[in-house]
Design a protein around this motif. Structure first.
Motif, PDB file in Angstrom:
ATOM      1  N   GLY A  99       0.796  -1.221   0.000  1.00  0.00           N
ATOM      2  CA  GLY A  99       0.000   0.000   0.000  1.00  0.00           C
ATOM      3  C   GLY A  99       0.827   1.269   0.000  1.00  0.00           C
ATOM      4  O   GLY A  99       0.330   2.339   0.381  1.00  0.00           O
ATOM      5  N   GLY A 100       2.102   1.161  -0.403  1.00  0.00           N
ATOM      6  CA  GLY A 100       2.946   2.340  -0.498  1.00  0.00           C
ATOM      7  C   GLY A 100       3.635   2.735   0.791  1.00  0.00           C
ATOM      8  O   GLY A 100       4.321   3.755   0.842  1.00  0.00           O
ATOM      9  N   VAL A 101       3.463   1.938   1.845  1.00  0.00           N
ATOM     10  CA  VAL A 101       4.128   2.267   3.105  1.00  0.00           C
ATOM     11  C   VAL A 101       5.591   1.809   3.046  1.00  0.00           C
ATOM     12  O   VAL A 101       5.966   0.986   2.214  1.00  0.00           O
ATOM     13  N   ASP A 102       6.395   2.366   3.923  1.00  0.00           N
ATOM     14  CA  ASP A 102       7.811   2.005   4.006  1.00  0.00           C
ATOM     15  C   ASP A 102       7.900   0.677   4.756  1.00  0.00           C
ATOM     16  O   ASP A 102       7.742   0.619   5.972  1.00  0.00           O
ATOM     17  N   LYS A 103       8.166  -0.405   4.010  1.00  0.00           N
ATOM     18  CA  LYS A 103       8.052  -1.750   4.603  1.00  0.00           C
ATOM     19  C   LYS A 103       8.999  -1.961   5.779  1.00  0.00           C
ATOM     20  O   LYS A 103       8.661  -2.667   6.727  1.00  0.00           O
ATOM     21  N   GLY A 104      10.171  -1.372   5.720  1.00  0.00           N
ATOM     22  CA  GLY A 104      11.114  -1.571   6.810  1.00  0.00           C
ATOM     23  C   GLY A 104      10.598  -1.062   8.144  1.00  0.00           C
ATOM     24  O   GLY A 104      11.033  -1.528   9.197  1.00  0.00           O
ATOM     25  N   LEU A 105       9.666  -0.114   8.098  1.00  0.00           N
ATOM     26  CA  LEU A 105       9.145   0.484   9.328  1.00  0.00           C
ATOM     27  C   LEU A 105       7.817  -0.124   9.764  1.00  0.00           C
ATOM     28  O   LEU A 105       7.286   0.240  10.814  1.00  0.00           O
ATOM     29  N   VAL A 106       7.291  -1.054   8.964  1.00  0.00           N
ATOM     30  CA  VAL A 106       6.066  -1.759   9.353  1.00  0.00           C
ATOM     31  C   VAL A 106       6.391  -2.684  10.529  1.00  0.00           C
ATOM     32  O   VAL A 106       7.411  -3.373  10.527  1.00  0.00           O
ATOM     33  N   GLU A 107       5.528  -2.694  11.518  1.00  0.00           N
ATOM     34  CA  GLU A 107       5.820  -3.473  12.726  1.00  0.00           C
ATOM     35  C   GLU A 107       5.430  -4.941  12.578  1.00  0.00           C
ATOM     36  O   GLU A 107       4.370  -5.270  12.046  1.00  0.00           O
ATOM     37  N   LEU A 108       6.309  -5.785  13.060  1.00  0.00           N
ATOM     38  CA  LEU A 108       6.081  -7.220  13.185  1.00  0.00           C
ATOM     39  C   LEU A 108       6.447  -7.588  14.613  1.00  0.00           C
ATOM     40  O   LEU A 108       7.571  -7.313  15.051  1.00  0.00           O
ATOM     41  N   ALA A 109       5.519  -8.162  15.339  1.00  0.00           N
ATOM     42  CA  ALA A 109       5.756  -8.536  16.745  1.00  0.00           C
ATOM     43  C   ALA A 109       6.268  -7.349  17.560  1.00  0.00           C
ATOM     44  O   ALA A 109       7.167  -7.469  18.384  1.00  0.00           O
ATOM     45  N   GLY A 110       5.693  -6.174  17.282  1.00  0.00           N
ATOM     46  CA  GLY A 110       5.989  -5.005  18.101  1.00  0.00           C
ATOM     47  C   GLY A 110       7.252  -4.251  17.753  1.00  0.00           C
ATOM     48  O   GLY A 110       7.605  -3.289  18.451  1.00  0.00           O
ATOM     49  N   ARG A 111       7.960  -4.674  16.713  1.00  0.00           N
ATOM     50  CA  ARG A 111       9.182  -3.971  16.301  1.00  0.00           C
ATOM     51  C   ARG A 111       9.166  -3.764  14.800  1.00  0.00           C
ATOM     52  O   ARG A 111       8.635  -4.607  14.066  1.00  0.00           O
ATOM     53  N   PRO A 112       9.776  -2.670  14.308  1.00  0.00           N
ATOM     54  CA  PRO A 112       9.843  -2.490  12.855  1.00  0.00           C
ATOM     55  C   PRO A 112      10.570  -3.676  12.213  1.00  0.00           C
ATOM     56  O   PRO A 112      11.508  -4.236  12.799  1.00  0.00           O
ATOM     57  N   MET A 113      10.142  -4.033  11.009  1.00  0.00           N
ATOM     58  CA  MET A 113      10.782  -5.181  10.338  1.00  0.00           C
ATOM     59  C   MET A 113      12.283  -4.987  10.199  1.00  0.00           C
ATOM     60  O   MET A 113      13.053  -5.934  10.310  1.00  0.00           O
ATOM     61  N   VAL A 114      12.707  -3.749   9.942  1.00  0.00           N
ATOM     62  CA  VAL A 114      14.143  -3.516   9.789  1.00  0.00           C
ATOM     63  C   VAL A 114      14.899  -3.882  11.065  1.00  0.00           C
ATOM     64  O   VAL A 114      16.057  -4.326  11.001  1.00  0.00           O
ATOM     65  N   ALA A 115      14.271  -3.754  12.214  1.00  0.00           N
ATOM     66  CA  ALA A 115      14.929  -4.121  13.476  1.00  0.00           C
ATOM     67  C   ALA A 115      15.144  -5.624  13.564  1.00  0.00           C
ATOM     68  O   ALA A 115      16.171  -6.090  14.086  1.00  0.00           O
TER      69      ALA A 115
END
Length: 196
Positions: A20-36
């Motif tokens: 949806g055009g969001v910055d995927k690295g900053l989308v949260e997975l299990a409470g943390r951004p994916m990049v983390a």
């Protein structure tokens, strides 16, 4: 493996169109951004980590890592991130290992296996594969490959595997852990990987 000779490059420079055009690295997975999640698995394997981002550079800089923008405009793809590391101003070192920001399960021995294979084959480029499928965004390249990459991009090339196959390269088989290359491209995939 001399891990200090390898810099990890997290690729977060895309448009995230399927999310949806969001910055995927900053989308949260299990409470943390994916990049983390990617950073936690990649950082112990390499000498340093860089982030390639064309949006939200200030947010990514908050991880305490250098943030590189593409040298080429127009969101031309993952190879532009590698180009920024190999041919830009960053001190990326001898080898650069790319990992996408939306693959939070990457192998914990990715860097060692990729570098060992490249050195054993005497080549400057290594690409991961699993179960007979290339995983081209998991790519290791020596600084010596930078000029060839810049030429490929200048000529309009964009496909990673096409560039790799045109260079002296080795394909590194990770069929023992294909699930490690799962990436999260859509909201549905994010929901499937979220903890219960």
């Amino acid at each position: 493996m001399k891990r200090e000779t390898v810099s990890g490059l997290i690729l977060a420079g895309g448009l995230g169109s399927r999310m949806g055009g969001v910055d995927k690295g900053l989308v949260e997975l299990a409470g943390r951004p994916m990049v983390a999640h990617v950073l936690a698995r990649l950082q112990p394997q390499v000498g340093r980590v860089l982030i390639n981002a064309n949006r939200n550079a200030d947010v990514y800089a908050g991880f305490g890592l250098p943030v590189l923008a593409d040298r080429l405009g127009g969101f031309v793809g993952p190879l532009a991130g590698l180009d920024a590391a190999l041919n830009g101003d960053a001190d990326a070192g001898e080898w650069v290992l790319t990992c996408p920001c939306d693959s939070p399960f990457l192998p914990l021995d990715l860097a060692a296996r990729m570098l060992d294979a490249a050195l054993a084959a005497g080549v400057d480029v290594a690409m991961a594969s699993a179960l007979g499928q290339y995983e081209p965004v998991f790519l290791l390249a020596n600084r010596r490959a930078g000029a060839a990459l810049a030429r490929y991009l200048a000529e309009g090339g964009r496909k990673i595997d096409r560039w790799v196959l045109g260079e002296q390269h080795v394909v590194v088989d990770f069929s023992d852990c294909p699930e490690a290359f799962s990436n999260i491209n859509t909201p549905d995939e994010l929901a499937r990987h979220a903890p219960d």
